[in-house]
Design a protein around this motif. Structure first.
Motif, PDB file in Angstrom:
ATOM      1  N   HIS A 183       0.848  -1.128  -0.040  1.00 58.61           N
ATOM      2  CA  HIS A 183       0.057  -0.095   0.086  1.00 58.61           C
ATOM      3  C   HIS A 183       0.861   1.049  -0.045  1.00 58.61           C
ATOM      4  CE1 HIS A 183      -3.668  -2.318   0.980  1.00 58.61           C
ATOM      5  NE2 HIS A 183      -3.318  -2.781   1.496  1.00 58.61           N
ATOM      6  N   LYS A 184       0.140   2.330  -0.606  1.00 61.29           N
ATOM      7  CA  LYS A 184       0.998   3.704  -0.708  1.00 61.29           C
ATOM      8  C   LYS A 184       0.701   4.262   0.762  1.00 61.29           C
ATOM      9  CE  LYS A 184       0.919   4.877  -5.444  1.00 61.29           C
ATOM     10  NZ  LYS A 184       0.778   6.100  -6.594  1.00 61.29           N
ATOM     11  N   CYS A 227      -4.502  -1.999   5.541  1.00 61.48           N
ATOM     12  CA  CYS A 227      -4.533  -0.874   4.515  1.00 61.48           C
ATOM     13  C   CYS A 227      -4.470   0.713   5.433  1.00 61.48           C
ATOM     14  CB  CYS A 227      -5.852  -0.645   4.259  1.00 61.48           C
ATOM     15  SG  CYS A 227      -7.284  -0.343   5.133  1.00 61.48           S
ATOM     16  N   TRP A 228      -4.453   1.696   4.947  1.00 64.04           N
ATOM     17  CA  TRP A 228      -4.041   2.830   5.436  1.00 64.04           C
ATOM     18  C   TRP A 228      -5.340   3.899   5.478  1.00 64.04           C
ATOM     19  CZ3 TRP A 228       0.620   4.295   7.874  1.00 64.04           C
ATOM     20  CH2 TRP A 228       1.719   3.421   7.653  1.00 64.04           C
ATOM     21  N   LEU A 235      -4.820   0.382   9.583  1.00 63.13           N
ATOM     22  CA  LEU A 235      -5.981  -0.722   9.741  1.00 63.13           C
ATOM     23  C   LEU A 235      -5.292  -2.218   9.673  1.00 63.13           C
ATOM     24  CD1 LEU A 235      -9.093   0.787   8.644  1.00 63.13           C
ATOM     25  CD2 LEU A 235      -8.061   0.870  10.694  1.00 63.13           C
ATOM     26  N   LEU A 236      -5.573  -3.174  10.290  1.00 65.97           N
ATOM     27  CA  LEU A 236      -5.293  -4.617  10.401  1.00 65.97           C
ATOM     28  C   LEU A 236      -6.447  -5.463  10.560  1.00 65.97           C
ATOM     29  CD1 LEU A 236      -2.785  -6.631  10.470  1.00 65.97           C
ATOM     30  CD2 LEU A 236      -2.896  -6.404  12.635  1.00 65.97           C
ATOM     31  N   ALA A 237      -6.598  -6.597   9.570  1.00 64.02           N
ATOM     32  CA  ALA A 237      -7.666  -7.268   9.951  1.00 64.02           C
ATOM     33  C   ALA A 237      -7.161  -8.344  10.831  1.00 64.02           C
ATOM     34  CB  ALA A 237      -8.184  -7.915   8.558  1.00 64.02           C
ATOM     35  N   ILE A 267     -12.070 -11.992   8.596  1.00 65.26           N
ATOM     36  CA  ILE A 267     -11.764 -10.854   7.523  1.00 65.26           C
ATOM     37  C   ILE A 267     -10.311 -10.931   7.002  1.00 65.26           C
ATOM     38  CG2 ILE A 267     -11.641  -8.346   7.343  1.00 65.26           C
ATOM     39  CD1 ILE A 267     -13.447  -8.016   9.702  1.00 65.26           C
ATOM     40  N   SER A 268     -10.170 -10.901   5.662  1.00 63.45           N
ATOM     41  CA  SER A 268      -8.945 -10.731   5.206  1.00 63.45           C
ATOM     42  C   SER A 268      -8.510  -9.418   4.436  1.00 63.45           C
ATOM     43  CB  SER A 268      -8.879 -11.989   4.177  1.00 63.45           C
ATOM     44  OG  SER A 268      -9.892 -11.733   3.181  1.00 63.45           O
ATOM     45  N   ARG A 269      -8.785  -9.157   3.255  1.00 61.42           N
ATOM     46  CA  ARG A 269      -8.357  -8.258   2.291  1.00 61.42           C
ATOM     47  C   ARG A 269      -9.080  -6.842   2.767  1.00 61.42           C
ATOM     48  NH1 ARG A 269      -5.283 -10.179  -1.863  1.00 61.42           N
ATOM     49  NH2 ARG A 269      -4.928 -12.251  -1.348  1.00 61.42           N
TER      50      ARG A 269
END
Length: 284
Positions: A183-184, A227-228, A235-237, A267-269
């Protein structure tokens, strides 16, 4: 023969585990300094594997979706709720679809039935495809700029992090043993990736211009889907929860949002749009 069979199993297992998953879309609101997750909807609603969502624009999302026993690129219109397909490959399937920089076309990893795995471009109108990188077995790609991609590739029995320059066709290996999340990092020229060289997996930053890497934080229980948010929060699943960590203000992970196990078992992606107003996630 055993070696070939093992390689094919390895390729499919590390990249595209065919579980029964769905893609969900939630609204995010920011009130009194805190985010709130609300109004969730199953946007794939389809038997089989539906995963790897990517915000194509503020109006649509692309993701991998099972159709006629193969995986194609689906495009979901957020306003109308309608889905159309951007690919139809009889001898293979598409994964990790993303909009290409400064283009309406989509890129994806294609895994053919004979085991060939390559990175392709798909015309958004005609669905015609063209190979982008000929000599790498790309598993998970991310566009850094129009002529630069950060890719996780299969090398032997490992996943390696590589910077690919399209004009020069130069490949620079940054690290071996990495994960699938690329991720950016908001408000920076850096990208984040998952390092798996230690027993505890780590989120690291990479400066694609210099090749320098830096530890951000360890993940939780070897989870790798992150993701950011636009404010720089990760954020972390993790199971049925989303955890959060802001490198500028936090010392440890804390709960961002907890779903019921009935709604989301695993939860994954996960991915958030550029404005931080919508969250897409995948769960069993």
């Amino acid at each position: 023969m055993k070696k070939i069979l093992y390689l094919l199993v390895f390729v499919s297992s590390v990249c595209f585990a065919q579980t029964n998953t769905e893609v969900f879309l939630y609204n995010l609101s920011f009130i009194n300094g805190q985010y709130k997750v609300e109004k969730g909807k199953n946007i794939s609603n389809n038997p089989g594997y539906d995963s790897q969502p990517h915000f194509y624009s503020k109006k649509s999302i692309v993701f991998s979706s099972t159709r006629n026993k193969q995986t194609d690129i689906a495009k979901y219109n957020i306003k109308t709720g309608k889905t159309k397909f951007l690919s139809n490959t009889p001898n293979g399937g598409e994964y990790s679809p993303q909009r290409m920089p400064k283009s309406k076309n989509v890129s994806a990893v294609r895994l053919d039935t004979d085991g060939l795995q390559r990175f392709y471009k798909y015309n958004s109108k005609t669905s015609k495809s063209k190979e982008l990188i000929a000599n790498l077995k790309v598993a998970y790609p991310m566009w850094y700029k129009k002529n630069t991609a950060i890719v996780v590739t299969i090398v032997g029995n490992n996943l390696d992090l590589i910077i690919h320059k399209f004009k020069s066709k130069k490949n620079t290996t940054i690290q071996k043993k990495v994960g699938r999340s690329l991720h950016k990092i908001p408000n920076s020229n850096l990208i984040s990736y998952i390092s798996k060289t230690n027993d505890s997996w780590e989120i690291k930053s990479l400066n694609p211009k210099t090749g320098k890497t830096k530890l951000i934080i360890k993940t939780i229980d070897k989870k790798e889907d992150i993701c950011w948010l636009p404010d720089g929060t990760i954020l972390l699943a993790s199971g049925s929860s989303l955890m959060k960590f802001n490198p500028k203000t936090d010392k440890n992970w804390s709960i961002f949002h907890k779903f019921s196990r009935k709604s989301h078992k695993n939860i994954s992606r996960i991915i958030v749009n550029n404005k931080g107003t919508q969250l897409a996630l995948v769960s069993e």
